[in-house]
Design a protein around this motif. Structure first.
Motif, PDB file in Angstrom:
ATOM      1  N   VAL A 171       0.828  -1.203   0.000  1.00 25.37           N
ATOM      2  CA  VAL A 171       0.000   0.000   0.000  1.00 25.37           C
ATOM      3  C   VAL A 171       0.869   1.262   0.000  1.00 25.37           C
ATOM      4  N   VAL A 172       1.913   1.268   0.806  1.00 24.48           N
ATOM      5  CA  VAL A 172       2.811   2.433   0.845  1.00 24.48           C
ATOM      6  C   VAL A 172       3.487   2.626  -0.506  1.00 24.48           C
ATOM      7  N   GLY A 173       3.890   1.511  -1.124  1.00 21.85           N
ATOM      8  CA  GLY A 173       4.529   1.600  -2.437  1.00 21.85           C
ATOM      9  C   GLY A 173       3.602   2.179  -3.486  1.00 21.85           C
ATOM     10  N   ILE A 174       2.335   1.769  -3.473  1.00 21.46           N
ATOM     11  CA  ILE A 174       1.363   2.314  -4.428  1.00 21.46           C
ATOM     12  C   ILE A 174       1.190   3.813  -4.200  1.00 21.46           C
ATOM     13  N   ALA A 175       1.101   4.225  -2.926  1.00 22.07           N
ATOM     14  CA  ALA A 175       0.948   5.648  -2.618  1.00 22.07           C
ATOM     15  C   ALA A 175       2.162   6.448  -3.091  1.00 22.07           C
ATOM     16  N   GLY A 216      10.410   8.401  -6.372  1.00 16.33           N
ATOM     17  CA  GLY A 216      11.228   7.392  -7.027  1.00 16.33           C
ATOM     18  C   GLY A 216      11.268   6.044  -6.335  1.00 16.33           C
ATOM     19  N   ALA A 217      11.173   6.033  -5.006  1.00 21.30           N
ATOM     20  CA  ALA A 217      11.252   4.765  -4.283  1.00 21.30           C
ATOM     21  C   ALA A 217       9.965   3.955  -4.381  1.00 21.30           C
ATOM     22  N   GLY A 218       8.909   4.565  -4.900  1.00 21.45           N
ATOM     23  CA  GLY A 218       7.613   3.894  -4.948  1.00 21.45           C
ATOM     24  C   GLY A 218       7.622   2.523  -5.593  1.00 21.45           C
ATOM     25  N   PRO A 219       8.135   2.383  -6.847  1.00 19.11           N
ATOM     26  CA  PRO A 219       8.133   1.070  -7.486  1.00 19.11           C
ATOM     27  C   PRO A 219       8.918   0.014  -6.718  1.00 19.11           C
ATOM     28  N   TRP A 220       9.997   0.414  -6.074  1.00 18.70           N
ATOM     29  CA  TRP A 220      10.802  -0.547  -5.317  1.00 18.70           C
ATOM     30  C   TRP A 220      10.059  -1.033  -4.076  1.00 18.70           C
ATOM     31  N   VAL A 221       9.435  -0.109  -3.356  1.00 18.34           N
ATOM     32  CA  VAL A 221       8.660  -0.501  -2.171  1.00 18.34           C
ATOM     33  C   VAL A 221       7.466  -1.350  -2.583  1.00 18.34           C
ATOM     34  N   LEU A 222       6.820  -0.964  -3.681  1.00 17.34           N
ATOM     35  CA  LEU A 222       5.680  -1.729  -4.190  1.00 17.34           C
ATOM     36  C   LEU A 222       6.112  -3.144  -4.563  1.00 17.34           C
ATOM     37  N   GLY A 223       7.230  -3.269  -5.267  1.00 17.70           N
ATOM     38  CA  GLY A 223       7.717  -4.592  -5.657  1.00 17.70           C
ATOM     39  C   GLY A 223       8.067  -5.455  -4.470  1.00 17.70           C
ATOM     40  N   ALA A 224       8.726  -4.848  -3.471  1.00 15.82           N
ATOM     41  CA  ALA A 224       9.075  -5.614  -2.269  1.00 15.82           C
ATOM     42  C   ALA A 224       7.820  -6.079  -1.541  1.00 15.82           C
ATOM     43  N   GLY A 225       6.831  -5.181  -1.433  1.00 15.90           N
ATOM     44  CA  GLY A 225       5.582  -5.564  -0.783  1.00 15.90           C
ATOM     45  C   GLY A 225       4.871  -6.676  -1.519  1.00 15.90           C
ATOM     46  N   LEU A 226       4.887  -6.615  -2.853  1.00 15.49           N
ATOM     47  CA  LEU A 226       4.245  -7.661  -3.647  1.00 15.49           C
ATOM     48  C   LEU A 226       4.931  -9.006  -3.445  1.00 15.49           C
TER      49      LEU A 226
END
Length: 286
Positions: free
Chosen positions: A28-32, A39-49
């Motif tokens: 959720v944080v990555g999507i936000a 810039g860190a969004g896709p990386w956090v999203l990928g890790a969460g996934l």
């Protein structure tokens, strides 16, 4: 690993709930972050996934192995059924909120801002005339067209309705003990789900490439992609669930008198079908 106390199955201590919490939070944080252009969004999203997928595979694997070992009693079966019922109810409330946003924008906000109450609307804009579908005043200064019901949405509707029929046929085959027919109808249902996802992806391409209909196309674009996108995600999840169940059917994990894993997945898929009918009517036709 596990024990029975008073005839009721007590699961062993598990780390999957906390792992799942971390994964979903990161997702959720990555999507936000991604939507905010950080810039860190896709990386956090990928890790969460990845963490969430690890949790799903591990946790459901434990449940499957425990079920095959005969650790679940009739009381546990009832608990699992109620758990699935409450889960689907939560999904109903999720889509109810999305449909509510569409209703509010279309039936209340747009008419009000368009001069249904002239004394009030003049306090906001002068000479604003909005009709649904709309992207806002002057159509948000962009040329675009709404997505109609033909041909892709109608074809996808027929595909999902057909998938409900094939899944029901598979259920009857399971109860009759006909594994060959069961497996055939299961893979047919999965193929229809994959076809639906592919056609919806092509529909999104058409929306962006030829209709100039985008997520930022005002209230119509945001509600269109919110409703259809979340539904598409549910179809993807349901297709993955059907794939797992199909493999389990091939391995003979289910019996005519005991197959709740199959039933839970079927409940979820039929729920997805019903939601799509609502989308087809209120988003594409009306």
């Amino acid at each position: 690993m596990a024990q029975a106390e008073g005839g009721y199955y007590v699961p062993h201590q598990s780390s999957w709930p906390i792992i799942g919490s971390v994964g979903v939070t990161a997702l959720v944080v990555g999507i936000a972050l991604y939507l905010e252009g950080i810039g860190a969004g896709p990386w956090v999203l990928g890790a969460g996934l990845l963490i969430t997928l690890w949790m799903v595979v591990g946790w459901f694997g434990d449940v499957v192995r425990e079920g095959l070992r005969g650790l679940y009693s009739d009381q546990v079966d009832r608990s699992l059924r109620w758990g699935m019922i409450f889960f689907i109810f939560s999904e109903v409330m999720l889509f109810a909120a999305f449909f509510g946003a569409l209703f509010y924008a279309r039936v209340l906000s747009v008419p009000w801002l368009s001069g249904e109450d002239p004394a009030t609307s003049r306090l906001i804009w002068d000479s604003v005339a909005l009709t649904w579908p709309t992207a806002g005043p002057a159509n948000a200064a962009m040329e675009w067209r709404p997505m109609g019901p033909w041909p892709l949405p109608t074809i996808n509707t027929l595909i999902l309705l057909t998938s409900g029929v094939t899944l029901t046929a598979a259920h009857h085959a399971l109860k009759d003990g006909n594994r060959q027919k069961l497996v055939g109808f299961m893979w047919a249902t999965i193929a229809l789900g994959v076809l639906f996802i592919g056609l919806q992806a092509y529909e999104y391409y058409e929306a962006y490439a030829h209709l100039n209909l985008r997520l930022e196309t005002g209230i119509y674009g945001s509600t269109f992609f919110m409703l259809t996108g979340f539904h598409g995600m549910h179809v993807l999840i349901g297709t993955l669930m059907l794939g797992v169940i199909a493999v389990r059917c091939m391995k003979g994990h289910f019996r005519p008198e005991s197959h709740f894993g199959f039933e839970a997945t079927a409940w979820y898929w039929h729920f997805v079908d019903v939601v799509w009918l609502g989308l087809y009517i209120f988003v594409y036709i009306l």
